[in-house]
Design an enzyme around this catalytic site. Structure first.
Site, PDB file in Angstrom:
ATOM      1  N   PRO A 116      28.065  50.960  36.129  1.00 30.09           N
ATOM      2  CA  PRO A 116      27.013  49.957  36.133  1.00 30.09           C
ATOM      3  C   PRO A 116      27.005  49.045  37.362  1.00 30.09           C
ATOM      4  CG  PRO A 116      28.649  49.494  34.434  1.00 30.09           C
ATOM      5  CD  PRO A 116      28.934  50.866  34.954  1.00 30.09           C
ATOM      6  N   ASN A 117      25.800  48.757  37.792  1.00 29.75           N
ATOM      7  CA  ASN A 117      25.494  47.814  38.881  1.00 29.75           C
ATOM      8  C   ASN A 117      25.759  48.391  40.264  1.00 29.75           C
ATOM      9  OD1 ASN A 117      24.726  45.586  37.114  1.00 29.75           O
ATOM     10  ND2 ASN A 117      26.877  45.556  36.534  1.00 29.75           N
ATOM     11  N   ARG A 169      24.255  43.649  46.201  1.00 29.29           N
ATOM     12  CA  ARG A 169      25.024  42.940  45.186  1.00 29.29           C
ATOM     13  C   ARG A 169      26.287  42.347  45.810  1.00 29.29           C
ATOM     14  NH1 ARG A 169      29.090  46.272  41.288  1.00 29.29           N
ATOM     15  NH2 ARG A 169      29.588  44.552  39.914  1.00 29.29           N
ATOM     16  N   TYR A 179      31.437  43.535  48.061  1.00 27.68           N
ATOM     17  CA  TYR A 179      31.249  44.987  48.022  1.00 27.68           C
ATOM     18  C   TYR A 179      30.711  45.580  49.321  1.00 27.68           C
ATOM     19  CZ  TYR A 179      32.010  44.241  43.033  1.00 27.68           C
ATOM     20  OH  TYR A 179      32.551  43.883  41.817  1.00 27.68           O
ATOM     21  N   ASN A 207      34.144  55.721  40.006  1.00 30.26           N
ATOM     22  CA  ASN A 207      34.188  54.257  40.049  1.00 30.26           C
ATOM     23  C   ASN A 207      33.488  53.791  38.775  1.00 30.26           C
ATOM     24  OD1 ASN A 207      33.977  51.540  40.370  1.00 30.26           O
ATOM     25  ND2 ASN A 207      33.248  51.600  42.486  1.00 30.26           N
ATOM     26  N   ALA A 248      32.515  48.031  35.773  1.00 31.96           N
ATOM     27  CA  ALA A 248      33.014  47.165  34.688  1.00 31.96           C
ATOM     28  C   ALA A 248      33.545  47.964  33.498  1.00 31.96           C
ATOM     29  CB  ALA A 248      31.909  46.220  34.244  1.00 31.96           C
ATOM     30  N   GLU A 252      40.410  57.485  40.534  1.00 34.49           N
ATOM     31  CA  GLU A 252      39.648  56.257  40.231  1.00 34.49           C
ATOM     32  C   GLU A 252      39.500  55.452  41.527  1.00 34.49           C
ATOM     33  OE1 GLU A 252      41.684  53.976  37.254  1.00 34.49           O
ATOM     34  OE2 GLU A 252      40.347  52.236  37.449  1.00 34.49           O
ATOM     35  N   HIS A 287      37.941  51.840  43.283  1.00 37.98           N
ATOM     36  CA  HIS A 287      37.299  50.524  43.237  1.00 37.98           C
ATOM     37  C   HIS A 287      37.109  50.070  44.674  1.00 37.98           C
ATOM     38  CE1 HIS A 287      37.820  50.205  38.962  1.00 37.98           C
ATOM     39  NE2 HIS A 287      39.049  50.661  39.130  1.00 37.98           N
ATOM     40  N   ARG A 324      41.540  39.882  42.054  1.00 38.27           N
ATOM     41  CA  ARG A 324      40.409  39.189  41.439  1.00 38.27           C
ATOM     42  C   ARG A 324      40.798  38.658  40.041  1.00 38.27           C
ATOM     43  NH1 ARG A 324      35.269  42.853  42.145  1.00 38.27           N
ATOM     44  NH2 ARG A 324      34.269  40.872  41.526  1.00 38.27           N
TER      45      ARG A 324
HETATM   46  C1  DQA Z   1      34.448  47.632  40.925  1.00 44.45           C
HETATM   47  C2  DQA Z   1      35.366  46.530  40.379  1.00 44.45           C
HETATM   48  C3  DQA Z   1      34.988  46.189  38.950  1.00 44.45           C
HETATM   49  O1  DQA Z   1      35.845  45.177  38.434  1.00 44.45           O
HETATM   50  C4  DQA Z   1      33.564  45.674  38.885  1.00 44.45           C
HETATM   51  O2  DQA Z   1      33.192  45.445  37.542  1.00 44.45           O
HETATM   52  C5  DQA Z   1      32.607  46.585  39.575  1.00 44.45           C
HETATM   53  C6  DQA Z   1      32.988  47.275  40.799  1.00 44.45           C
HETATM   54  C7  DQA Z   1      34.724  47.911  42.424  1.00 44.45           C
HETATM   55  O3  DQA Z   1      34.252  48.934  42.908  1.00 44.45           O
HETATM   56  O4  DQA Z   1      35.374  47.116  43.101  1.00 44.45           O
HETATM   57  O5  DQA Z   1      31.447  46.673  39.165  1.00 44.45           O
HETATM   58  O6  DQA Z   1      34.716  48.825  40.218  1.00 44.45           O
END
Ligand code: DQA
Length: 148
Positions: free
Chosen positions: A11-12, A19, A24, A75, A78, A99, A101, A108
């Site tokens: 998501p997002n 964003r 990011y 990735n 959340a 995985e 990020h 964080r």
């Molecule tokens: C994320 C880190 C997550 O905590 C966050 O919710 C994201 C992006 C990252 O790529 O740094 O949406 O996965």
């Protein structure tokens, strides 16, 4: 091509570039897709690059990957921190799982320090920006070669 890597984004991440660019970066998800696919081609691998804001869709793609993919790069955004269902789905996949990020989740908020997906992941890359996707592809290529 020696196989397809499913690269799944949660998501997002469709808003990447717009964003919170201070966290990011300014690259869009389309930029990341192009760079990831190009890196995979260097290794003779293909990429199916997908993004969804819906947990069930990510799970359906993991099920599809069981038949179609040599590895999964994910990735989960959340959902990393909340989704037992995505962990369960990944546990049905037999190949390597990496995985990614973009941000360093450990630097964080506390709630980002735990990832359900890490219980299944063969490797975790965090805090390397979007370069993390290319690093994940390099790792998959190494693992896929050593498995063959
Ligand atoms: C994320 C880190 C997550 O905590 C966050 O919710 C994201 C992006 C990252 O790529 O740094 O949406 O996965």
């Amino acid at each position: 091509m020696a196989g397809t890597i499913y690269v799944l984004n949660g998501p997002n991440l469709n808003l990447l570039g717009k964003r919170q660019p201070e966290i990011y970066g300014s690259e869009t998800l389309a930029d990341v897709e192009a760079a990831t696919a190009s890196q995979a081609r260097e290794h003779g691998l293909a990429v199916r690059f997908l993004q969804s804001n819906a947990e069930h869709q990510l799970i359906d793609w993991i099920h599809e990957a069981r038949e179609q993919a040599v590895a999964i790069v994910i990735n989960p955004a959340a959902y990393s921190h909340t989704s037992v269902a995505i962990l369960d789905a990944l546990n049905t996949f037999e190949g390597p799982v990496i995985e990614v990020h973009i941000s360093n989740v450990h630097k964080r908020e506390d709630f980002r320090h735990h990832s359900y997906v890490s219980l299944r992941a063969d490797g975790v890359i965090a805090g390397c920006g979007t370069q993390g996707y290319r690093m994940a592809v390099d790792r998959v290529a190494h693992l896929v070669k050593s498995l063959n």
